[in-house]
Scaffold this active site. Structure first.
Site, PDB file in Angstrom:
ATOM      1  N   ASP A 156       0.846  -1.191   0.000  1.00 56.32           N
ATOM      2  CA  ASP A 156       0.000   0.000   0.000  1.00 56.32           C
ATOM      3  C   ASP A 156       0.880   1.239   0.000  1.00 56.32           C
ATOM      4  O   ASP A 156       1.718   1.412   0.896  1.00 56.32           O
ATOM      5  CB  ASP A 156      -0.915   0.010   1.226  1.00 56.32           C
ATOM      6  CG  ASP A 156      -2.008  -1.051   1.138  1.00 56.32           C
ATOM      7  OD1 ASP A 156      -2.009  -1.814   0.151  1.00 56.32           O
ATOM      8  OD2 ASP A 156      -2.852  -1.108   2.046  1.00 56.32           O
TER       9      ASP A 156
ATOM     10  N   ASP B  54     -15.283  -3.087  -2.013  1.00 58.81           N
ATOM     11  CA  ASP B  54     -14.969  -2.849  -0.605  1.00 58.81           C
ATOM     12  C   ASP B  54     -16.280  -2.643   0.132  1.00 58.81           C
ATOM     13  O   ASP B  54     -17.092  -1.803  -0.273  1.00 58.81           O
ATOM     14  CB  ASP B  54     -14.086  -1.611  -0.454  1.00 58.81           C
ATOM     15  CG  ASP B  54     -12.865  -1.659  -1.367  1.00 58.81           C
ATOM     16  OD1 ASP B  54     -12.302  -2.760  -1.514  1.00 58.81           O
ATOM     17  OD2 ASP B  54     -12.494  -0.619  -1.932  1.00 58.81           O
TER      18      ASP B  54
END
Length: 243
Positions: free
Chosen positions: A8, A130
């Protein structure tokens, strides 16, 4: 089934967030290219990259870093998500050596965009879903919609999507275990291969996912960075008695 390390990217660094909160980050490396190489050395067969700044900005911020990782790993499948809102961005990433591009927010706001992307770049498009309590979240998880994750997945069943990355936001970065039931349910409901994300903490989580119908892989972040999960051990476990 694959165990896929997550890298990330925030402000040029490799970080992990808790439940997607940008202010709640832990920096694990100042050199994402070296981090990618580390996971390859540990046996990674695919990498999951996320441009966190890009997800919030709505446009890629870490293109040079992603390009550098792809250039350093020409034989390795790489998937990238975060801020991908145009066909031009998809084309740029694929030309730079990225294998799969993940469309998240845009898939909710404009499903037709996913269908067009699948036609233009067949076999290279992943939809990122998500969800918080089963409802889809967008814009770097800043907004929770009234769209059910299962309904969105079903919407793309025949669009030519390569797979779905499903993240349970409540579990992400919290080291609380993966939501196996919701993940498998999404795979069965949509008929699409699903990559689980959020909460993969240890070998028990890997065992719980192993052999489940429709599960292509599992993304892991904090667990492999903090050492509660050994990447090589996890992949070996999945390779045993492969179905």
């Amino acid at each position: 089934m694959l165990i896929i390390p997550a890298i990330d990217l925030k402000d040029g660094k490799c970080v992990r967030l808790k439940q997607g909160r940008m202010e709640d980050d832990t920096v694990f490396s100042d050199d994402p290219v070296a981090t990618a190489q580390h996971w390859v050395n540990e046996g990674a067969r695919r990498l999951h990259l996320v441009d966190l700044n890009g997800a919030f900005a709505g446009t890629p911020i870490h293109k040079p870093v992603v390009e550098a990782i792809a250039k350093a790993q020409p034989e390795l499948p790489i998937q990238i998500g975060g801020g991908i809102r145009s066909l031009e961005t998809i084309e740029h990433y694929l030309e730079a050596g990225v294998t799969f591009v993940i469309i998240g927010t845009k898939a909710v706001q404009e499903p037709e965009f996913v269908e067009e992307a699948c036609k233009r770049f067949a076999g290279h498009i992943i939809v990122g879903i998500d969800a918080m309590n089963g409802m889809v979240a967008t814009d770097g998880w800043a907004n929770v919609t009234d769209v059910k994750a299962t309904d969105l997945a079903k919407r793309f069943a025949d669009a030519g999507v390569s797979s779905i990355v499903y993240t349970d936001i409540a579990r992400d970065g919290m080291m609380q275990g993966v939501n196996v039931e919701q993940t498998v349910n999404l795979a069965q409901y949509s008929g699409l291969p699903v990559i689980a994300s959020g909460g993969v903490t240890n070998l028990d989580d890997v065992r719980n996912l192993k052999g489940q119908p429709g599960i292509l892989g599992a993304i892991t972040g904090r667990a492999i960075y903090e050492g509660t999960l050994n990447l090589r051990e996890a992949q070996l476990l999945l390779d045993e008695n492969r179905l």
